[in-house]
Enzyme design. Sequence first.
Site, short mmCIF file in Angstrom:
data_model
loop_
_atom_site.label_atom_id
_atom_site.label_comp_id
_atom_site.label_asym_id
_atom_site.label_seq_id
_atom_site.Cartn_x
_atom_site.Cartn_y
_atom_site.Cartn_z
N LYS A 1 0.83 -1.22 0.00
CA LYS A 1 0.00 0.00 0.00
C LYS A 1 0.86 1.26 0.00
O LYS A 1 0.63 2.17 -0.80
CB LYS A 1 -0.94 0.00 1.22
CG LYS A 1 -1.96 -1.12 1.21
CD LYS A 1 -2.79 -1.16 2.46
CE LYS A 1 -2.03 -1.44 3.73
NZ LYS A 1 -1.35 -2.73 3.81
N GLU B 1 -1.92 4.87 6.00
CA GLU B 1 -2.47 4.36 7.27
C GLU B 1 -3.89 4.90 7.51
O GLU B 1 -4.25 5.30 8.62
CB GLU B 1 -1.54 4.70 8.44
CG GLU B 1 -0.12 4.21 8.29
CD GLU B 1 0.03 2.70 8.23
OE1 GLU B 1 -0.92 1.97 8.58
OE2 GLU B 1 1.12 2.23 7.84
N ALA B 2 -4.70 4.89 6.47
CA ALA B 2 -6.04 5.48 6.50
C ALA B 2 -6.98 4.78 7.47
O ALA B 2 -8.00 5.35 7.86
CB ALA B 2 -6.64 5.48 5.10
N CYS C 1 -0.88 -15.18 0.92
CA CYS C 1 -0.67 -16.00 2.13
C CYS C 1 0.49 -16.97 1.85
O CYS C 1 0.81 -17.25 0.68
CB CYS C 1 -1.96 -16.77 2.43
SG CYS C 1 -1.88 -17.83 3.90
N CYS D 1 -4.60 -15.91 4.40
CA CYS D 1 -5.90 -16.12 3.77
C CYS D 1 -6.94 -16.36 4.88
O CYS D 1 -6.59 -16.60 6.04
CB CYS D 1 -5.86 -17.31 2.81
SG CYS D 1 -5.56 -18.90 3.62
#
Length: 195
Positions: A15, A88-89, A145, A182
Amino acid sequence: MAKLYFYYASMNAGKSTLLLQADFNYRERGMRTMLWTAAIDDRYGEGRVASRIGLEAEAHLYGPDTDLRAQVEGEHERGRLACVLIDEAQFLSRDQVFQLAAICDGIGVPVLAYGLRTDFQANLFEGSKWLLALADILSEIKAICACGRKATMNMRLDAAGKPVRQGEQTEIGGNERYVAVCRRHFMSDALFTQG
């Protein structure tokens, strides 16, 4: 019309890397941006957005009482902003998400918010909940994962590497404290420890 975007994912999906790349793209074209990150997360130093691959940039800090709309309006008056980017929303408050929507609708500046969707107990973060409700564009960023499936959950680990199921919602940490998994592995400790 300016839009509010929410890019969400589990931990370690990239992100912050994507945020920094978007910021670079705007700046490379001579456009002004304004970066924000949560004051609570100082893993990479105060007022820094940093990715695990080594990219980083200075950012304004927001806390629970920060009026993002007023801050962005002030900066926009000093010189037109092309975009506001929020790292970091998940730590945003309800009011702050509404302020971000008002930045898009009232000032005409797009807002790109990046954050986790859920915590280590599969509960929505406050900021994520309201971004899911108000954002014009929702975009999931993929993580993997250890089993190869898409990782959508964040598992908190103790010092021995065992899953933690109780505790405060917010506990800042990185790879030493969290792993993206997952849903199957998140739902079963036995599956997680067997791989």
